[in-house]
Design a protein around this motif. Structure first.
Motif, short mmCIF file in Angstrom:
data_model
loop_
_atom_site.label_atom_id
_atom_site.label_comp_id
_atom_site.label_asym_id
_atom_site.label_seq_id
_atom_site.Cartn_x
_atom_site.Cartn_y
_atom_site.Cartn_z
N VAL A 144 0.86 -1.18 0.00
CA VAL A 144 0.00 0.00 0.00
C VAL A 144 0.89 1.23 0.00
O VAL A 144 1.79 1.36 0.85
N LEU A 145 0.68 2.12 -0.96
CA LEU A 145 1.53 3.30 -1.09
C LEU A 145 1.34 4.24 0.10
O LEU A 145 0.25 4.29 0.69
N PRO A 146 2.38 4.99 0.49
CA PRO A 146 2.25 5.94 1.60
C PRO A 146 1.10 6.92 1.36
O PRO A 146 0.87 7.36 0.23
N GLY A 147 0.39 7.25 2.42
CA GLY A 147 -0.73 8.17 2.31
C GLY A 147 -2.03 7.50 1.92
O GLY A 147 -3.05 8.18 1.76
N THR A 148 -2.03 6.17 1.76
CA THR A 148 -3.23 5.43 1.40
C THR A 148 -3.86 4.83 2.65
O THR A 148 -3.16 4.32 3.52
N PHE A 149 -5.18 4.88 2.74
CA PHE A 149 -5.91 4.31 3.86
C PHE A 149 -6.62 3.04 3.40
O PHE A 149 -7.13 2.98 2.29
N ALA A 150 -6.61 2.01 4.24
CA ALA A 150 -7.16 0.70 3.88
C ALA A 150 -8.27 0.32 4.85
O ALA A 150 -8.06 0.33 6.06
N GLU A 151 -9.44 -0.02 4.31
CA GLU A 151 -10.56 -0.52 5.10
C GLU A 151 -10.77 -1.99 4.75
O GLU A 151 -10.98 -2.34 3.59
N ALA A 152 -10.70 -2.87 5.76
CA ALA A 152 -10.83 -4.30 5.52
C ALA A 152 -12.22 -4.65 4.99
O ALA A 152 -13.23 -4.13 5.47
N LEU A 153 -12.27 -5.55 4.00
CA LEU A 153 -13.53 -6.01 3.43
C LEU A 153 -13.79 -7.48 3.79
O LEU A 153 -14.73 -7.79 4.50
N PHE A 154 -12.97 -8.39 3.29
CA PHE A 154 -13.20 -9.81 3.54
C PHE A 154 -11.92 -10.59 3.31
O PHE A 154 -11.00 -10.14 2.62
N ASP A 155 -11.85 -11.77 3.93
CA ASP A 155 -10.71 -12.67 3.74
C ASP A 155 -10.85 -13.42 2.42
O ASP A 155 -11.96 -13.68 1.95
#
Length: 283
Positions: free
Chosen positions: A144-155
């Motif tokens: 994930v590039l710096p400054g990117t936010f990640a919201e978990a979806l599913f496994d």
């Protein structure tokens, strides 16, 4: 700009106190802002007498210009806000997940949230926002590039799949037959080995076929050409319709899908509505 805003309010109301109340400032703050403009211009903008203020000729000239300028800015911001509300969200998604899972379910999102417009773009790998993409669905097999936010979806869960008419030929109870053609894809070349390791089985030598994309290997499995490693969300519709079977079920492969954004998702926004819907649609 802050000082001009103080001046415009004081000139419109001809009262520093009322301007301060409107702008949620102190009387002294408004007075200092106006004095700073007067000192900058070298002219008096107000006559101050009997605890009241009156515009001078210079003050009336500046007030007309300031009022027009703020009116133009306000009109532009309203137009931009209105356009932003109607501008579609551009969502990038890995191609096979987009075709086989997301698109078939989008009518449900449109029905639940008719005010939110989506434009879909197929893409994979790391996401560089600022190139016309607002959001991206990605598996966490890329940094994930710096400054990117990640919201978990599913496994991610995977398992061997084949056409129903080939099940007896390709599977022997809890094993894949040695002579069952194993279908590989260049996009996940280690999929079979990773599944075997997590499932605790040993894969014997046998015939293999290589395809460029997951979509092609899954279509080959539907056609009865062999056994493919099927990520659950890429094959769940084919399982439900009877085009594929998964005799050994599905095993978590240790990866996850996330919704990536260039900034935190705020409650009540179109992005928040999409995130909540993606988390609800789990099959």
């Amino acid at each position: 700009m802050g000082a001009l805003r103080c001046f415009e309010a004081a000139a419109r109301r001809e009262s520093f106190s009322q301007a301060a109340e409107e702008l949620h400032l102190t009387h002294g703050a408004v007075s200092r802002a106006v004095r700073a403009i007067e000192e900058e211009l070298g002219v008096a903008l107000f006559e101050r007498r009997n605890r009241r203020v009156y515009l001078t000729d210079a003050g009336r000239v500046l007030h007309q210009a300031a009022a027009e300028a703020f009116g133009v800015i306000q009109s532009a911001t309203r137009r931009l806000r209105r356009d932003a509300q109607h501008r579609p969200l551009v969502l990038s998604c890995e191609p096979t997940l987009l075709m086989r899972w997301l698109i078939p379910r989008l009518p449900g999102f449109s029905e639940a949230h008719p005010s939110v417009s989506l434009r879909l773009v197929a893409g994979g790998g790391a996401v560089a926002f600022g190139e016309g993409i607002d959001l991206a669905i990605r598996r966490n097999d890329h940094p994930v590039l710096p400054g990117t936010f990640a919201e978990a979806l599913f496994d991610e869960r995977v398992g061997p799949v084949c056409a129903p008419v080939q099940q007896a030929r390709f599977f022997d109870g809890v094993r894949v037959h040695a002579d069952a053609p194993r279908l590989h894809t260049r996009t996940r070349p280690a999929a079979w080995a990773a599944w075997a390791q997590r499932a605790g089985v040993t894969l014997p030598q046998g015939p293999e076929a290589l395809f460029e994309h997951f979509y092609l290997s899954l279509q080959a499995a539907v056609a009865g050409l062999g056994v493919a490693i099927g990520p659950y969300r890429l094959v769940c519709d084919d399982l439900a319709s009877g085009l594929l079977v998964a005799p050994l079920g599905f095993t978590p492969d240790g990866t996850h899908y996330h919704l990536l954004t260039p900034r935190p998702i705020l409650p009540g926004t179109a992005e928040a509505l999409l995130l909540a819907w993606l988390r609800e649609v789990q099959s």
